[in-house]
Structures are given as C-alpha cells and as structure tokens.
Design an enzyme around this catalytic site. Structure first.
Site, PDB file in Angstrom:
ATOM      1  N   SER A  11       0.664  -1.197  -0.128  1.00 26.50           N
ATOM      2  CA  SER A  11      -0.179   0.040   0.068  1.00 26.50           C
ATOM      3  C   SER A  11       0.935   1.343  -0.056  1.00 26.50           C
ATOM      4  O   SER A  11       0.222   2.389  -0.450  1.00 26.50           O
ATOM      5  CB  SER A  11      -1.067  -0.032   1.177  1.00 26.50           C
ATOM      6  OG  SER A  11      -0.398  -0.105   2.601  1.00 26.50           O
TER       7      SER A  11
ATOM      8  N   HIS B 189      -0.334   6.410   6.396  1.00 23.01           N
ATOM      9  CA  HIS B 189      -0.049   6.242   5.162  1.00 23.01           C
ATOM     10  C   HIS B 189       0.433   7.566   4.380  1.00 23.01           C
ATOM     11  O   HIS B 189       0.019   8.455   4.922  1.00 23.01           O
ATOM     12  CB  HIS B 189      -0.897   5.487   4.363  1.00 23.01           C
ATOM     13  CG  HIS B 189      -0.826   3.919   4.221  1.00 23.01           C
ATOM     14  ND1 HIS B 189      -1.288   3.446   5.392  1.00 23.01           N
ATOM     15  CD2 HIS B 189      -0.758   3.085   3.529  1.00 23.01           C
ATOM     16  CE1 HIS B 189      -1.063   2.122   5.289  1.00 23.01           C
ATOM     17  NE2 HIS B 189      -0.614   2.025   4.104  1.00 23.01           N
TER      18      HIS B 189
END
Length: 285
Positions: free
Chosen positions: A38, A264
């Site tokens: 990811s 993230h």
C-alpha cells in the site's frame, strides 16, 4: 479511534482482483514494473484507479513513470506481502512477479511492512495506550521478557525479501532493480503527540521509530546483497511525520484529514517518495 483502526486494517488487508495500470510511453520507452504494497499503491490518495488494490494515479510509481516517460505496469496492491510476489493474492489475481519479463528495464519493490504485521502492531499499540498513556505499554507487550518480537519478525522477513530479489533478477535479468524503503512515520526525535487522532502512548513513539528504522536497515542490506539499489525515503521525509500539522504532514494520522489511508503517505508523501526513487534510479536506465 475505533473507526480509524478498522480503516487501517481494511487498507492493509489482502485485496482482490486487480488489473495492472499502464502509463504513457511508446513501444521503445523504458519498460517499468512497480511491485509492492500500500505504500506504493497509495490507497485513498486521489485519483483512485483500481478499487481492488486501492491504487492511485498519483502514487510514486506513476510519478516516476511520468518523469521518465516510461511505460508503466503497476501491480502494487494494498495488503501485499512477499508471498504475493509469487502466489496469487486473491483468486484471479496474478502474482506480482508475473508482470516481469526479459524486456523489463526498471523494477521498484516496496515490500516487508505487511510481512512483519505492522498494521496489527499499530492496532495493538493503540488499544494498549489507555493502560499507560505516559509509558510504553506497546513496547512492553512486544519486547517484554528480553525478546523483541518485532525485531525477530524483521529478521525473519530478510530471507523473504532476498528471495523476491532473486526472482526479480531471474525474470527480468536486464532490469535495474530498486528496493524502496518506508518514509518517516513517527517523529525522528522520538517526541510523540498522543491525541485522539494519534492514539499512541508517549513512550512508544521512540520504540516504533526504532522498529521502522530496523525494517529499513534490513531492506537496505538486502538491496546491497541482492544486486539492487536502495531508495531511502525516510531521510527526506523527516519532519513531515504523522505528528506534524496539516500542510506539513506527509504521513496521515489514524484519522486522516487529507485524502490518504491511516498512517500512510498522502499525495505530498508520495511525491517525496517519487523524488527519492528518482535519485536512486539515476540516469541511463
């Protein structure tokens, strides 16, 4: 907090069928294949072009391909582990290494974080914060008794990364291969920012920082031993961790304020990663 952690788990959980995205470039352009998890696919970052793998058109592979006018095959996928390089991540999803062949010129690989279960670690850390918000309950949980389970997992992942690099070279023998490290998630000085959006105990920030540095050091070592280059995305992102205010923050909190998955990179973080990858790739691919 619960919703943020559930979202983080969903982002890093194995994804389903995903098609490779092909960027611009002529038949004679650099043939670039992006592999990874990811942090490469950039879930939630606009614009999402693959709902299954949560892949963005503004992830670092796309930005590198644009800079080089490369023909991009991006098979990065949220939730990927080293096992998903050679086996199907889900029914109908080809192993990521199937995207490689003898014509491949450039390969980037971002992998290892899911092998050590980092999303699960963060979820556990958040749950333990209430037991000792001023202390380091997560470190005590994972490293108590003289054995640090996260360090052990990093050591065990090293051979898996080495195997991925061997397979990359076997399938794409003429390619320049770049192992891409993880950006700076936590304050590099170890001083935390416990809050509703960053539910970590004060003493756990430094430990989590050290675990990420261990992971990156392992990846850099495997790159050296595996005939690959290493893209250091940590150093250029120091000062832009999840404790920074919006606008300075390139890594989102557990409850993102900018489009990105929890803990993230946002779009600015992906741009910073792209710059680091460009530096590592160098010229004349």
């Amino acid at each position: 907090m619960g919703a943020a952690l559930l979202c983080a788990g969903a982002v890093l959980a194995p994804a389903g069928t995903a098609a490779a995205s092909t960027g611009t470039g002529s038949r004679h352009a650099v043939d670039y294949v992006a592999l990874g998890d990811s942090y490469a696919s950039a879930p939630v970052v606009p614009t999402q072009i693959d709902a299954t793998c949560l892949r963005s058109s503004q992830n670092y592979p796309s930005l590198v391909a644009q800079e080089r006018s490369a023909a991009l095959t991006d098979v990065s996928c949220s939730g990927a582990t080293t096992a998903d390089m050679t086996a199907s991540q889900e029914d109908g999803v080809a192993p990521q290494l199937a995207a490689l062949d003898r014509r491949t010129d450039l390969v980037t690989v971002t992998i290892g974080g899911n092998d050590i279960g980092f999303s699960t670690v963060l979820g556990t850390c958040a749950q333990l914060t209430s037991t000792d918000a001023a202390g380091a309950p997560c470190e005590a949980h994972f490293a108590g008794g003289g054995t640090d389970r996260i360090s052990a997992a990093i050591d065990q992942t090293a051979s898996k990364v080495a195997g991925v690099l061997r397979d990359v070279h076997r399938r794409a023998p003429h390619a320049r291969v770049v192992v891409v490290g993880y950006p700076d998630l936590f304050p590099d000085d170890g001083v935390g920012c416990t809050s509703a959006s960053v539910p970590l105990a004060a003493g756990d920030f430094a430990w989590l920082r050290d675990k990420e540095k261990e992971l990156n050091a392992m990846l850099a070592g495997q790159a050296r031993h595996g005939r690959a280059r290493y893209a250091d995305t940590y150093t250029p992102t120091v000062g832009h961790d999840l404790c920074r205010p919006t606008g300075e923050r390139w890594i989102e909190t557990f409850a993102p304020q900018t489009p990105a998955a929890p803990v993230h990179p946002n779009a600015a973080g992906e741009r910073a990663m792209a710059t680091a990858v460009e530096k590592a790739v160098g010229r004349h691919v």
